[in-house]
Structure formats: C-alpha cells, structure tokens
Enzyme design. Structure first.
Site, PDB file in Angstrom:
ATOM      1  N   HIS A  97       0.850  -1.190   0.000  1.00  0.00           N
ATOM      2  CA  HIS A  97       0.000   0.000   0.000  1.00  0.00           C
ATOM      3  C   HIS A  97       0.883   1.236   0.000  1.00  0.00           C
ATOM      4  O   HIS A  97       1.608   1.492   0.962  1.00  0.00           O
ATOM      5  CB  HIS A  97      -0.928  -0.019   1.221  1.00  0.00           C
ATOM      6  N   ASP A 145       0.978   5.087  -0.231  1.00  0.00           N
ATOM      7  CA  ASP A 145       0.242   6.356  -0.203  1.00  0.00           C
ATOM      8  C   ASP A 145       0.933   7.392  -1.071  1.00  0.00           C
ATOM      9  O   ASP A 145       2.118   7.664  -0.894  1.00  0.00           O
ATOM     10  CB  ASP A 145       0.166   6.878   1.241  1.00  0.00           C
ATOM     11  N   ASP A 182      -8.160   1.496   1.774  1.00  0.00           N
ATOM     12  CA  ASP A 182      -7.830   2.481   2.807  1.00  0.00           C
ATOM     13  C   ASP A 182      -8.708   3.729   2.873  1.00  0.00           C
ATOM     14  O   ASP A 182      -8.660   4.428   3.862  1.00  0.00           O
ATOM     15  CB  ASP A 182      -6.350   2.891   2.666  1.00  0.00           C
ATOM     16  N   HIS A 199      -6.287   9.436  -0.876  1.00  0.00           N
ATOM     17  CA  HIS A 199      -7.073   9.431   0.368  1.00  0.00           C
ATOM     18  C   HIS A 199      -6.337  10.047   1.561  1.00  0.00           C
ATOM     19  O   HIS A 199      -6.928  10.150   2.636  1.00  0.00           O
ATOM     20  CB  HIS A 199      -7.577   8.015   0.681  1.00  0.00           C
TER      21      HIS A 199
HETATM   22 ZN   LIG Z   1      -3.411   4.846   2.541  1.00  0.00          ZN
END
Ligand SMILES: [Zn+2]
Length: 1029
Positions: free
Chosen positions: A32, A34, A147, A416
């Site tokens: 994951h 970001d 997420d 996000h």
């Molecule tokens: Zn995230």
C-alpha cells in the site's frame, strides 16, 4: 514440537466439523503506497517506492507461481518513466501478459471517497487507465479500495461504468462490519445508484476485520508479523539492505510456528465468508521494497503449508485479485443485493468518528477544486481550438504538456491522504505546489487560446512570445478569478469564457485597483457593471460585469479605469455602489429581536436583517409567499487538547468536547445596495473590543434582469481565521423548518443521500456528521433550504431546522503521536469558502439544485489578455469579430468532459493488442484528433416530472458549433473499452433482476443521435472533420 502436535489435533477437529475440502487461500502480495500522507512523492520514491517495482519485477522472474498487484499508478508510472531499465520493462510486459503482475483500480491514486468530486474521480482513473491501456493493452477490472475512510455509493457506480467486474472496500463502521462478519454478509451485489440500479450493479467484497495488512502479531516473536523485509527507512534505504525490525527467517525451526499462526488466521477468517475461499492480503503500507527477502521467506512457508494441507485443512497459493474474484464468481452462489445506501460516515471505535477530515485543510480542498475547474475549462477550449485550427499557432505538444501536468496534479491530490487534509504539512505544501505550478502553465495556455478564434491570423500571443511579468496566477483563495500580478494599466482587456454547455447570464467579479471603471464588449458596446470597495480589502475594488455568454462561448471585454469620477461614454452603465455601516452589536443586546428589521429584496426574496443583532432574521420566498425565520452565524467546538482527558479531534477524527458555543461576541454589518448585486457584509468579532474580525459572511443578493440571470442564488463567501488552537468552527443556519434533524447530502456530487439523525450510545454528535462535496439541504413539507459549495465540508443537522457546515479546523494535541508522524493540523490559514444558498418550493429547488452545483463549480473564467492589435472602434467599423459559435445542451444534460486526451492507441482493441504484442512502438505520436466527450444526465428517476425524462440529442447537431462530427464511438467511462464489447460479469442475486441496458431507450438510435437516460454518464470518442473553420 509437542506444542505443534496439539495444534494439529485442534485444527483437524475443526476440519472434521466444518468443510471437507481444504480452505483455498488466495495470498495476494501487495504494497500500500500512499501518494503522499507523511512523506512527499519524491521522498517515497527514493526511500522505497522505486525499490518495490524494481525488486518485485526481478523476483517475479525467478518463480512462475509468484504474483503481485500494482495499485497506485502514479508511483508505477514514475518508476516506468524514470527508473526502469529496458530489461525491467521487458520483464514487466511478460509478467502482465502472464497475469502474474496485475494492475488493480488503475487510477493514478486510490482516491478518497468522502470528499472527492466525481469529475476528479473520473479524471484520475482516466489518467491511469489511458496509460495502462496504451502501454500494456490491459484494462483494470477490479478495485482495491482498502484504505479510503468510509465507502461512497458513487464509487461502485463509477467502477461499473469503467467496466469493472468486482469492487473491494474495507473501512466501514466497526459495529456494522462486526455484524456483517458474524452473518457472513461481507459480500454483496451493490446497486449504488437508486436510478441505474441493476444496470450498473457490482459485486462488492468487504475486507474482514484484519483489513489489508497481514496480521502483525506473532506469538513467538517480537518482530512485526509476516514482514521479513522489515520497515522502510527514510530518507535513504540502508546501503547494506538490512532494515529495522526484519522478522525471523523461515527455517526448519521456525516454519511450523509461522504455519500455525497463518493457518489459524485463515481458518478464523474462512468462517466469515460464504464460500470456501479466503482472501489473504500479504502486505501492508510500504512493503515489498526488499522483496527478495520477502518472497524467499514466503515461498518455503507456503510450500510447507501445502505439503501439510491435508492435516492443516488449508491450501495456499499466490494470487492476483482477479484470480480470487474468478473463484468467487465461479462458485455460483446467489448474492444479496444492496441498495444505494453508502458507508459514510465511518467510525473505527465508539469514540473514533472519522468525520473531522471532511473539513481538514479547507484551503487545500478549495485550491484542488479550483484547479479542477480550471482544467475543465482549458480542456474544452483546447479541444475547440484543435478542431477549428488544426494548424493554428499554439503548438499542440506545448498545449498537451500543460494539460497533462494539471491532469496529473489534480489526480494526485485525490489521494485518500491528500484532499482529505490528513497529510503532513510538507505533503500538503507539495500538493499545493504541484497544483499551482500546473495551473499557472494552463493559464498560459488559456490566455494563448482565448485570443485566437477571434483573430486566427494573429500571432502576437503565441507561447513563448508573452512578455515576462505579465503572467497570471491563481490566488489560493481567489474563487476562480484572475488578477494581473503587475502594475495596473488604465485599460485592461479580458476574455470571459463560459466553460459550460448552457447559455448563461453571469455576473463576473474582477478585482481592480481603481474606483471607477467603464466596461465595453468586443464591439465597443457598453456593458452593465457595478463597482464598489472590496469586502476583503481596503485598497481594491470589486467590479461586477454582466456577461452574456452562450454555451462554451467566450467574449472579449475592455475595462477602462479612471481615478476620477467617470465621465464620457459608458459611465452610466457602471453603477458606483456605496455601503452603509451599522453599529457593532454585542450578542447580549440582541435578546429582543425583530423590532428593527432592514429589508433587502430582489425578484425572488425578501431578506430581513435585524439591526439589534446585525444577523439575518428571516427570508421570505416571494413566489410561495412564505416567510422562513432564519438566522446564520458562527459556532465553535472546543477540542480536547489532552489525550489523557478523553477522545481528541485530529486530522481524521472529530470528537466534540460538548456542544458548540458561539464563536463571537459582536457583529458589525455593512450593506452595499447595488443594481447588479446588493452586498451584505457581516463581520464577527471574537471579543467586542477586537480591532479585527475573525469571521465574516459576505452575502450577495443578485438583482434579476435578463432572461437567464437567476435571482434565487444568494452567494455567500465566508472568511474564517486564523482560528484559536483546538477549535473547529461551523457556520450554523437555523430555520423554522420542521425537519426532524433529517438532512440530505451528496455522495461525490453525483447523488443525494438522505441522512436521518441517528442516536448512538456514544459520540452521537460526531457520528451525525456527513461529507458535503457539492450540496446539502433540509426541507419540510413545503420548502427546501439548500446550500451548494465550491469545496468539500462536513455538514450536520444537530437541531430541528438546522444545517451546520464545518468550515475550518485548527488542532494541536496528541503531540507524541502527531509529532511522530508530523501530522498536526495546526492550520493557521484564513479560509474563504463560497456557498450558494437557496430557499424555495421542493419542486423548484430540485429542478435547480443539480445545475446550481455544476454552475458554482464551473463559473465563467476571466482571462487577462494583451491589448488586441485592432482597437475595438476598428472592430466595430468592421461589424465586430463574430464570437465563436455556442454549444448548448438541454438543461438536464451536463457536458462532463470535452478534451483531447492525446492517447495513441487504436480504438480497435484487436489492432491495439497486435501493436502492443509486436513490441514495436507504432504510434509514438499522441492522437490530437480524437476528442473525448462525456455527457451526464443530472436527474434521478422520478425527481422531476419533465427533467428526469430521457433526452435524445443529435450530437452532430449539438456539436456543430465546434465542427462537423464525422464519427462517433461509444466507450466505457475511462475510454478503454468499446462499449459494444464490454461484457461485465453477471453476478447472481436473490431477486435475479434481468439487466436491460436499454430499458429507458425506445428502439434503436439514429446515427449520431443518442438518448441519455436519468443519471447516465455516456462517454464517446468524437472525430471531427478537421479545419472546417
Ligand atoms: Zn493509505
């Protein structure tokens, strides 16, 4: 060993009691990543993200059964373009072809679901999908929204429109997830749109309580779970490849303990699902950057489990997400359908409502939306220009490069932890910088384009020839208006562009530094205007110009300034408005209200302001002859500053420390009566004796004139800040409407959701907050009070007839955690969001609401330009330069996109695949002739007796103002599928509704005629005959 034998016995008893077949486990390796949050994109690329793709590519080549899913395209593209060697690229192509590396979602980012607008969600997916399709010929078909903080009902609809076969979410209310888990209801078929229903339904998998990370607790080790590659190191990866907290290697001694932990976990999870398949995400945030270590430990562990699968009752296999969903799809289970309810807001625990981020970093939210609107305008203007002047002087690659930079910047911030405001200050600065830099580039393009259709022979403003220092910039809080950044000449030339495909009579506000001005149109005719001292500054003036513009049309205007009182031609057309100031009132004095009321009227309303309080007292809706008592002011929630004294508010979470209190002591009012707008300026002082105000509301009541000038919109620009530490401020509108605290808010600007007030054992206040992306309203049996917004906020109805919008937050608490991640929300900025307030009958309000929201988003764009070579007198003598032809859609259809994406792939999938597989780059040049067109029907089924109906339009006819349409191809939402070849999986549902995609259309369509039904978004590639102007 003894220990292990006991476990085996236990496990075997489980199998005997349960299914005979071993549980089939789909291990999905993922990282994951970001696109922001704590570290900038560059820092993340350097520390780990590039290494994820380099090392995973190398590791996948080593064993055929290994798999990986790639999610956030921004990182992948950066790696592909700047890091990957040709050998890596070759390997990646092979892995993609073999289905071992799978692109999931395919957007630039994993977008937030609560505070993003559908325009931007579509854009960021289109950006990523275009790249993937062009490069690999693949089209993502599954989502992995692991997420985002809550799940919107619009997301599954957009994914369905993009051709996805299944959707995956994770973060939903803890109590709801518990119940779904217990009842084996984590999987369902979601009909996210109440109008499109089964036509755009999609199978949805909700992740169980372990969410997207491998379990992190190992009973036999202090290391963190199944992560042998340890924890990513910032700023530099370690030179020796040894990362902190690497788990014990899988060896003969440890393998049983690892297997036991893993198998127990798989069995626990299997009990929550209806089929015998378990999705086991292997990864977490920032994983697989050192993937040789990771895979080298996963391989023997999985091998061990499979060798003992009979005893363990479990098999494990590396899988991509599509392999998992294929297995579920083939299981032939009948699924429960879910209606259009969403999963917003989202709580992780009784006191942890993630409703704070709806309002975190208001300024970033505003700049992001403003940049998106600017992009929308530039895209359509460039598309028009390209069709009209294929050989015109604006270089096409120069233009496309600018558009792409802004597409990328607007896409990036939809992450996000981006537009949500939950990132560290330096990452927020990164987004702002990317947005403003790219917007400045697009403004140069706009300025170059705006001049040309009037004078194609003109070359003075070709890019590169603009004089330095005459650039324009978006002010961070400038609400779509441009200012020249250098000295003011006595004349200013501007182009005003209407980016919507509807005719408009718009009032455009230009900030100037002279007290007097006269405005003329492109043929020298005076134009109605109004000038007055700015509400926001003592040294500038607001000039309101009435601009009559057709759809997608622009006109040139000349503004003449003067220091003195205006004399000569055109002066009578500009009204010089002066304000009347009312004495500052302490809120204490306002106990008796309604004695001295001041009316402000236009064709729609009579607003009453109370001289004892300087607050709004009531609004009478003239057509309905109904007076609604109403007041508006600022309230604040004081946040707990100490985590030891209870729950706290932070970037994500709103945790009210009691009810809100008035945020001010005294109010001052100024009324500026005008002929175009009347302004009411209310300034709110924290303390009665304060020199400066902290909050203000500037309400603009429009005068009605012209056929198209709507008088129902009361434009309200608020100003808030800097706030005191640990306060969260709301604009509270309290009315006498009997609403039972029910309100309606939008999901991503696409659909309205009914929000009934819910009572909880804990945290009722915060859990009744909802995201408001574009709109919110309350209503009783007769009237609706609506707000539309130029950016996202949090919104709630805490009392009957009340609508409160959280506009700004400043928090500095929970320092040990926050400082560790540098995530304090010590936001000292002044926020200036704009809302349009309307009051009216429910019928009329629903006719206007959707359009109001779109029109606030896409207000006319004002572009300063160099003086033209010919004076306007000369133009007049020549009969004036004809304005470009307008493009107008019916009132219920919105031109969602008109752009030239610049993709180079063939529209024919087979042809494109042959090109991709040939390994030759047969189309290196972007395609400048393919126009992407999206049209959206704004209304829900049954929302309005007329406007909800399907609309048939002939696109050849509608688009003739741009050029002659030669060919029309209908595509999926992001352009990658020919719609006639798109066959999405048909999931079985309990009610077994037969999908009929054409149920709203009667018979076949004529060539170039398309019928667009309620809530549909239809996407086309349009080819024009070139150079026909
Ligand atoms: Zn995230």
């Amino acid at each position: 060993m003894r220990h292990f034998a006991v476990v085996l016995l236990f496990l075997c008893r489980c199998c005997a009691a349960g299914q005979n077949e071993p549980i089939q486990t789909f291990v999905i390796p993922h990282s994951h990543m970001d696109v922001g949050w704590v570290y900038t994109v560059q820092e993340s690329m350097h520390a780990y993200a590039a290494n994820v793709y380099t090392s995973v590519t190398e590791e996948l080549s080593k064993a055929a059964d290994r798999r990986f899913i790639a999610v956030e395209q921004e990182f992948f593209r950066l790696w592909w373009d700047t890091v990957a060697t040709s050998s890596h690229k070759k390997q990646v192509r092979q892995h993609v072809k073999e289905g071992r590396l799978e692109f999931i979602i395919g957007g630039q980012v994993m977008h937030d679901e609560a505070v993003t607008d559908l325009d931007d969600d579509i854009l960021q997916m289109t950006e990523g999908h275009g790249f993937l399709y062009e490069t690999f010929g693949v089209r993502p078909q599954f989502s992995w929204h692991v997420d985002p903080f809550g799940a919107s009902a619009t997301t599954p609809v957009l994914f369905a429109l993009a051709g996805f076969n299944a959707h995956l979410v994770s973060r939903i209310d803890y109590d709801r997830k518990d119940a779904m888990q217990r009842n084996k209801k984590l999987q369902f078929v979601w009909r996210g749109s109440p109008t499109l229903k089964e036509k755009q339904q999609i199978f949805t998998h909700t992740m169980d309580q372990f969410s997207y990370c491998t379990p992190s607790h190992l009973p036999f080790s202090n290391s963190s779970g199944f992560y042998w590659n340890g924890v990513a190191l910032f700023p530099d990866p370690p030179k020796d490849g040894v990362y902190p907290n690497m788990s014990l290697p899988v060896t003969e001694e440890t393998v049983q303990a690892y297997a036991k932990t893993m198998v127990e976990n798989i069995k626990l999870r299997a009990a929550w699902f209806r089929t015998n398949h378990v999705l086991w995400p292997w990864g977490c945030d920032k994983q697989f950057y050192n993937s040789s270590v990771q895979f080298n430990n996963m391989d023997p562990l999985m091998k061990y489990i499979n060798q003992n699968s009979k005893d363990l009752g479990v098999t494990v296999q590396y899988a991509t997400l599509s392999e998992y969903f294929q297995a579920i799809y083939q299981s032939d289970v009948v699924w429960e359908p879910r209606g259009s309810e969403d999963f917003l807001p989202y709580s992780t625990e009784p006191h942890q409502a993630w409703t704070g981020f709806y309002a975190s970093r208001n300024v970033l939210k505003g700049v992001a939306r403003q940049a998106s609107s600017r992009l929308h305008a530039a895209e359509s203007l460039f598309a028009r220009y390209r069709v009209g002047f294929p050989d015109g002087p604006v270089p096409r690659d120069w233009a496309l490069e600018r558009l792409r930079a802004l597409r990328w910047a607007v896409s990036e911030v939809q992450h996000h932890d981006g537009i949500t405001g939950t990132e560290s200050p330096k990452v927020a600065d990164m987004y702002l910088q990317h947005l403003s830099q790219a917007a400045a580039g697009v403004d140069e393009l706009l300025a170059a384009l705006a001049l040309l259709p009037h004078s194609p022979e003109k070359t003075a403003s070709v890019p590169g020839t603009r004089r330095r220092g005459e650039g324009v910039h978006i002010l961070p809080e400038d609400c779509g208006m441009l200012m020249t950044s250098v000295r003011q000449p006595l004349e200013r030339h501007v182009v005003i562009y209407n980016p919507l495909a509807w005719n408009a009579t718009a009032v455009v506000n230009v900030t100037v530094s002279f007290p007097t001005a006269a405005v003329f149109d492109n043929v020298g005719k005076p134009v109605r205007a109004q000038i007055q001292r700015s509400a926001r500054s003592n040294v500038t003036y607001d000039l309101f110009i009435v601009a009559e513009l057709g759809g997608l049309q622009h006109r040139r205007y000349l503004i003449r300034f003067s220091e003195e009182k205006c004399s000569g031609g055109g002066c009578d057309w500009t009204y010089e408005a002066e304000g009347v100031t009312f004495e500052r009132r302490n809120i204490r004095d306002g106990r008796k209200t309604g004695r001295r009321l001041l009316p402000v009227m236009n064709g729609c309303y009579e607003l009453m302001f109370d001289q004892d309080t300087n607050l709004l007292h009531s609004i009478t809706h003239l057509q309905e002859k109904r007076r609604v008592r109403m007041t508006q002011d600022f309230w604040q929630y004081d946040a707990n500053g100490d985590i030891k004294s209870g729950p706290i508010s932070d970037n994500y979470i709103f945790s009210a420390n009691g009810s809100a209190v008035r945020a001010y002591e005294a109010v001052e009012m100024e009324i500026v009566p005008g002929r175009i707008v009347t302004e009411i300026r209310q300034r709110f002082y924290r303390e009665e004796g304060d020199k400066d105000y902290t909050y203000s509301i500037t309400t603009r009541v429009p005068e009605c004139f012209g056929r198209r000038r709507p008088c129902h919109r009361l434009e309200q620009t608020c100003s808030l800040g800097p706030l005191h530490l640990n306060t969260e401020v709301v604009l509270r509108t309290s009315s006498c409407l009997r609403t039972n605290r029910t309100l309606y808010t939008d999901d991503n600007g696409y659909q309205m959701m009914k929000r009934t007030h819910r009572k909880f054992t804990n945290n009722t206040l915060a859990r009744n907050y909802f995201p408001m992306v574009r709109a919110a309203y309350i209503q009783d049996d007769v009237s609706r009070l609506a707000l539309v917004s130029d950016r996202a906020h949090g919104v709630s109805s805490q009392a009957d007839g009340q609508l409160e919008v959280m506009l700004h937050r400043r928090l500095r608490n929970n320092l040990p955690w926050n400082l560790g991640y540098n995530l304090t929300l010590d936001d000292s900025s002044v926020a200036t969001p704009t809302l349009w307030m309307t009051l009216g009958s429910i019928g009329v309000a629903s006719q206007l609401g959707q359009r109001d929201a779109v029109e606030l988003q896409h207000r006319p764009v004002v572009l300063p330009i160099d003086p033209p070579e010919r004076s306007w007198q000369e133009e007049e003598a020549r009969g004036g330069a004809p304005p470009v032809r307008s493009v107008v859609l019916p009132p219920n259809l919105h031109l969602l996109s008109l752009s030239i994406p610049g993709w180079n792939y063939s529209s024919d999938h087979d042809v494109h695949l042959r090109h991709v597989n040939s390994g030759e780059d047969l189309h290196p040049e972007p395609d400048y002739d393919r126009v992407l067109l999206r049209i959206m029907h704004l209304f829900e089924e049954g929302e309005d007796p007329e406007l909800s109906k399907p609309v048939a339009i002939n696109l050849k006819h509608v688009l003739q103002g741009i050029g002659e349409v030669k060919k029309l191809e209908e595509r999926s939402l992001t352009g990658t599928w020919d719609i006639s070849r798109l066959q999405r999986w048909k999931w079985k549902t309990a009610d077994d509704l037969k999908t009929n995609n054409n149920s709203c259309r009667s018979g076949g369509e004529e060539p170039f005629t398309v019928t667009i039904c309620a809530k549909e978004i239809r996407t086309f590639f349009v080819h024009f005959a070139s150079g026909n102007f």
